[in-house]
Design a protein around this motif. Structure first.
Motif, PDB file in Angstrom:
ATOM      1  N   LEU A 278      11.416 -11.035  -7.192  1.00  0.00           N
ATOM      2  CA  LEU A 278      10.380 -10.002  -7.145  1.00  0.00           C
ATOM      3  C   LEU A 278      10.738  -8.968  -6.089  1.00  0.00           C
ATOM      4  O   LEU A 278      11.127  -9.310  -4.970  1.00  0.00           O
ATOM      5  N   ASN A 279      10.609  -7.701  -6.450  1.00  0.00           N
ATOM      6  CA  ASN A 279      10.856  -6.610  -5.507  1.00  0.00           C
ATOM      7  C   ASN A 279       9.525  -6.189  -4.912  1.00  0.00           C
ATOM      8  O   ASN A 279       8.770  -5.406  -5.495  1.00  0.00           O
ATOM      9  N   GLU A 280       9.212  -6.731  -3.722  1.00  0.00           N
ATOM     10  CA  GLU A 280       7.906  -6.472  -3.109  1.00  0.00           C
ATOM     11  C   GLU A 280       7.711  -5.005  -2.744  1.00  0.00           C
ATOM     12  O   GLU A 280       6.609  -4.464  -2.878  1.00  0.00           O
ATOM     13  N   SER A 281       8.766  -4.336  -2.273  1.00  0.00           N
ATOM     14  CA  SER A 281       8.634  -2.953  -1.817  1.00  0.00           C
ATOM     15  C   SER A 281       8.355  -1.986  -2.969  1.00  0.00           C
ATOM     16  O   SER A 281       7.762  -0.922  -2.755  1.00  0.00           O
ATOM     17  N   LYS A 282       8.773  -2.325  -4.198  1.00  0.00           N
ATOM     18  CA  LYS A 282       8.532  -1.449  -5.343  1.00  0.00           C
ATOM     19  C   LYS A 282       7.270  -1.825  -6.111  1.00  0.00           C
ATOM     20  O   LYS A 282       6.887  -1.126  -7.047  1.00  0.00           O
ATOM     21  N   SER A 283       6.633  -2.939  -5.735  1.00  0.00           N
ATOM     22  CA  SER A 283       5.351  -3.286  -6.331  1.00  0.00           C
ATOM     23  C   SER A 283       4.279  -2.367  -5.762  1.00  0.00           C
ATOM     24  O   SER A 283       4.500  -1.680  -4.760  1.00  0.00           O
ATOM     25  N   CYS A 284       3.128  -2.329  -6.397  1.00  0.00           N
ATOM     26  CA  CYS A 284       2.115  -1.338  -6.023  1.00  0.00           C
ATOM     27  C   CYS A 284       0.722  -1.942  -6.140  1.00  0.00           C
ATOM     28  O   CYS A 284       0.417  -2.661  -7.096  1.00  0.00           O
ATOM     29  N   HIS A 285      -0.135  -1.642  -5.153  1.00  0.00           N
ATOM     30  CA  HIS A 285      -1.533  -2.095  -5.136  1.00  0.00           C
ATOM     31  C   HIS A 285      -2.431  -0.862  -5.258  1.00  0.00           C
ATOM     32  O   HIS A 285      -2.423   0.012  -4.394  1.00  0.00           O
ATOM     33  N   THR A 286      -3.195  -0.783  -6.344  1.00  0.00           N
ATOM     34  CA  THR A 286      -4.082   0.352  -6.593  1.00  0.00           C
ATOM     35  C   THR A 286      -5.479  -0.172  -6.875  1.00  0.00           C
ATOM     36  O   THR A 286      -5.646  -1.144  -7.625  1.00  0.00           O
ATOM     37  N   THR A 287      -6.478   0.474  -6.285  1.00  0.00           N
ATOM     38  CA  THR A 287      -7.871   0.106  -6.520  1.00  0.00           C
ATOM     39  C   THR A 287      -8.590   1.251  -7.219  1.00  0.00           C
ATOM     40  O   THR A 287      -8.613   2.376  -6.719  1.00  0.00           O
ATOM     41  N   PHE A 288      -9.162   0.950  -8.368  1.00  0.00           N
ATOM     42  CA  PHE A 288      -9.914   1.935  -9.141  1.00  0.00           C
ATOM     43  C   PHE A 288     -11.398   1.762  -8.832  1.00  0.00           C
ATOM     44  O   PHE A 288     -11.989   0.721  -9.165  1.00  0.00           O
ATOM     45  N   THR A 289     -11.970   2.753  -8.190  1.00  0.00           N
ATOM     46  CA  THR A 289     -13.366   2.661  -7.778  1.00  0.00           C
ATOM     47  C   THR A 289     -13.923   4.044  -7.470  1.00  0.00           C
ATOM     48  O   THR A 289     -13.153   4.989  -7.241  1.00  0.00           O
ATOM     49  N   LEU A 290     -15.243   4.144  -7.469  1.00  0.00           N
ATOM     50  CA  LEU A 290     -15.911   5.387  -7.093  1.00  0.00           C
ATOM     51  C   LEU A 290     -16.227   5.430  -5.609  1.00  0.00           C
ATOM     52  O   LEU A 290     -16.666   6.464  -5.093  1.00  0.00           O
ATOM     53  N   TYR A 291     -16.013   4.307  -4.918  1.00  0.00           N
ATOM     54  CA  TYR A 291     -16.317   4.216  -3.491  1.00  0.00           C
ATOM     55  C   TYR A 291     -15.114   4.629  -2.648  1.00  0.00           C
ATOM     56  O   TYR A 291     -13.970   4.592  -3.102  1.00  0.00           O
ATOM     57  N   LYS A 292     -15.384   4.994  -1.408  1.00  0.00           N
ATOM     58  CA  LYS A 292     -14.314   5.372  -0.485  1.00  0.00           C
ATOM     59  C   LYS A 292     -13.673   4.146   0.161  1.00  0.00           C
ATOM     60  O   LYS A 292     -12.505   4.187   0.537  1.00  0.00           O
ATOM     61  N   LYS A 293     -14.449   3.070   0.303  1.00  0.00           N
ATOM     62  CA  LYS A 293     -13.929   1.870   0.953  1.00  0.00           C
ATOM     63  C   LYS A 293     -12.906   1.184   0.051  1.00  0.00           C
ATOM     64  O   LYS A 293     -13.105   1.071  -1.149  1.00  0.00           O
ATOM     65  N   ASN A 294     -11.824   0.719   0.653  1.00  0.00           N
ATOM     66  CA  ASN A 294     -10.777   0.021  -0.086  1.00  0.00           C
ATOM     67  C   ASN A 294     -10.779  -1.467   0.235  1.00  0.00           C
ATOM     68  O   ASN A 294     -11.135  -1.871   1.354  1.00  0.00           O
ATOM     69  N   PRO A 295     -10.386  -2.310  -0.710  1.00  0.00           N
ATOM     70  CA  PRO A 295     -10.300  -3.750  -0.447  1.00  0.00           C
ATOM     71  C   PRO A 295      -9.217  -4.062   0.582  1.00  0.00           C
ATOM     72  O   PRO A 295      -8.341  -3.231   0.862  1.00  0.00           O
ATOM     73  N   PRO A 296      -9.246  -5.259   1.160  1.00  0.00           N
ATOM     74  CA  PRO A 296      -8.193  -5.661   2.115  1.00  0.00           C
ATOM     75  C   PRO A 296      -6.809  -5.670   1.464  1.00  0.00           C
ATOM     76  O   PRO A 296      -6.672  -5.705   0.246  1.00  0.00           O
ATOM     77  N   GLN A 297      -5.791  -5.639   2.304  1.00  0.00           N
ATOM     78  CA  GLN A 297      -4.408  -5.615   1.828  1.00  0.00           C
ATOM     79  C   GLN A 297      -4.034  -6.931   1.154  1.00  0.00           C
ATOM     80  O   GLN A 297      -4.608  -7.991   1.431  1.00  0.00           O
ATOM     81  N   ILE A 298      -3.025  -6.834   0.274  1.00  0.00           N
ATOM     82  CA  ILE A 298      -2.534  -7.995  -0.467  1.00  0.00           C
ATOM     83  C   ILE A 298      -1.100  -8.278  -0.016  1.00  0.00           C
ATOM     84  O   ILE A 298      -0.311  -7.363   0.204  1.00  0.00           O
ATOM     85  N   TYR A 299      -0.765  -9.572   0.109  1.00  0.00           N
ATOM     86  CA  TYR A 299       0.568  -9.974   0.561  1.00  0.00           C
ATOM     87  C   TYR A 299       1.186 -10.943  -0.446  1.00  0.00           C
ATOM     88  O   TYR A 299       0.488 -11.721  -1.105  1.00  0.00           O
ATOM     89  N   ILE A 300       2.491 -10.894  -0.543  1.00  0.00           N
ATOM     90  CA  ILE A 300       3.250 -11.885  -1.291  1.00  0.00           C
ATOM     91  C   ILE A 300       4.541 -12.157  -0.525  1.00  0.00           C
ATOM     92  O   ILE A 300       5.209 -11.231  -0.061  1.00  0.00           O
ATOM     93  N   ASN A 301       4.837 -13.437  -0.331  1.00  0.00           N
ATOM     94  CA  ASN A 301       5.994 -13.838   0.467  1.00  0.00           C
ATOM     95  C   ASN A 301       5.918 -13.251   1.875  1.00  0.00           C
ATOM     96  O   ASN A 301       6.926 -12.839   2.457  1.00  0.00           O
TER      97      ASN A 301
END
Length: 400
Positions: A278-301
């Motif tokens: 798995l290429n962690e640096s090229k993976s992407c975390h996106t949150t679709f929402t109408l709010y300004k607050k974002n969820p906590p960060q996600i980690y793998i390895n």
């Protein structure tokens, strides 16, 4: 105990040969479907050979060698090997053999429900747009309900080239009848390749992992190899070949991240067990929402997955609020660039006929903006008008 495999008929072999595109690039044998117009006696002899490969579970050694050519990826430096996409040129009769065998084993795979429902690639009555539509529907529903829809797009390095042969054979042994399992076991053994650049050929090298990129059976073998990836009741999965997205929807952003993190922890263990990179640096975390607050960060390895306000999946750019504005802007720039490249053929001063101009437009420009229009066509008029403006300019170039 299994019944012996059903023999191929000369009619099946003939129709299989006819089904191949005539302009496909040949392998080292220089045989194409266009020149493979065999008489009846030759079809009978070829049918005898193909039936023998299944009966003896032997894939001829000459069919295991293939040539690789390199296609440069756009906007990539030419001095890096990673900037090129390898394309395998296989012997013609090896592709005929694979296609006939797949017709025998596909019903077995379907009846046993081996391929998961969220995998949409290389399956009958499933398409790339069906998968995108499924994903967009899920995002749209979460936005309507004012929830958080958090998605992780995973980037798998050299997905087809790194398939671990012993692991694949273990899974095939549990699925296929013995004769077909032994056929694929022999099919994967003693494979070799040579790389061609221009008129130069590299030395011959053995292949110890992976499946050929252009082989008929490669997509199915890849789907089987990845069919037992762990799932979670609190997450949704969208797969198209090696393009994978994990999605969690909840009103609480912390719960959304917790569900995704739990799913990724299970995926990480699966990646380690089956030797998937798995290429962690090229993976992407996106949150679709109408709010300004974002969820906590996600980690793998123990590596944080980069966050972004938009994600490109199967050719469509999905922004945070699903306005389609970034996608339409990107398509507008791409259309303008291609139009400038074709200016010499489309401008008023050329002697190109209107009929030829329309063919050029419909084959090289129109598909750029019609792809996915079933989805992004619902964007507000101020966004879709940008594409309409570009098309109006192109129309004038074609007719005036």
């Amino acid at each position: 105990m299994h019944l012996p495999p059903k023999n191929f008929s000369p009619g099946e072999v003939y129709q299989c040969i006819k089904s191949f595109p005539s302009q496909k690039s040949p392998g080292y044998d220089l045989i194409t479907a266009e020149i493979c117009q065999l008489p009846k006696k030759a079809i009978l002899m070829l049918t005898y050979i193909l039936n023998a490969t299944i009966r003896l579970s032997y894939f001829p050694l000459q069919w295991k060698f293939f040539t690789i050519i390199l296609i440069h990826k756009s906007n990539k430096p030419q001095n890096l090997p990673s900037s090129y996409r390898p394309i395998s040129l296989l012997p013609f009769f090896s592709k005929v053999c694979e296609k006939l065998v797949l017709k025998r084993i596909c019903p077995i795979i379907v009846n046993k429900k081996i391929i998961p429902e969220y995998q949409f690639s290389f399956r009958e009555r499933h398409s790339i747009l069906h998968q995108i539509h499924r994903l967009v529907d899920l995002i749209s529903l979460s936005l309507e309900r004012k929830m958080y829809c958090s998605a992780i797009k995973l980037d798998i390095s050299q997905a087809f080239d790194r398939i671990w042969h012993p692991g694949l054979l273990l899974k095939l042994h549990n699925i296929l009848p013995l004769s077909y399992f032994l056929f694929f076991k022999n099919y994967l053994e003693n494979r070799s390749f040579s790389t061609r650049v221009g008129n130069d050929l590299s030395p011959v090298y053995p292949i110890n992992a992976g499946v050929p990129q252009d082989a008929i059976s490669s997509p199915l073998l890849f789907n089987i190899y990845t069919s037992d990836q762990p799932t979670n009741l609190n997450t949704h999965v969208a797969n198209y070949a090696d393009d994978k997205i994990l999605i969690a929807v909840n009103k609480d952003p912390n719960t959304t991240s917790t569900h995704l993190q739990s799913q990724l922890n299970g995926m990480h263990n699966w990646f380690l067990k089956w030797r998937v990179k798995l290429n962690e640096s090229k993976s992407c975390h996106t949150t679709f929402t109408l709010y300004k607050k974002n969820p906590p960060q996600i980690y793998i390895n123990n590596i944080q997955i980069p966050t972004n306000t938009q994600s490109k999946y199967l050719g469509l750019i999905l922004d945070k609020r699903l306005t389609w504005s970034p996608h339409i802007h990107s398509k507008k720039l791409a259309i303008n660039l291609r139009t400038r490249m074709l200016q010499i053929l489309l401008n008023n001063q050329t002697k190109t006929s209107l009929h030829s101009k329309l063919i050029i437009y419909k084959s090289l420009i129109k598909p750029m903006w019609t792809y996915g229009i079933e989805l992004w066509g619902a964007a507000k008029i101020s966004n879709t008008n940008k594409i309409q403006t570009v098309q109006s300019k192109n129309w004038k170039k074609l007719h005036y």
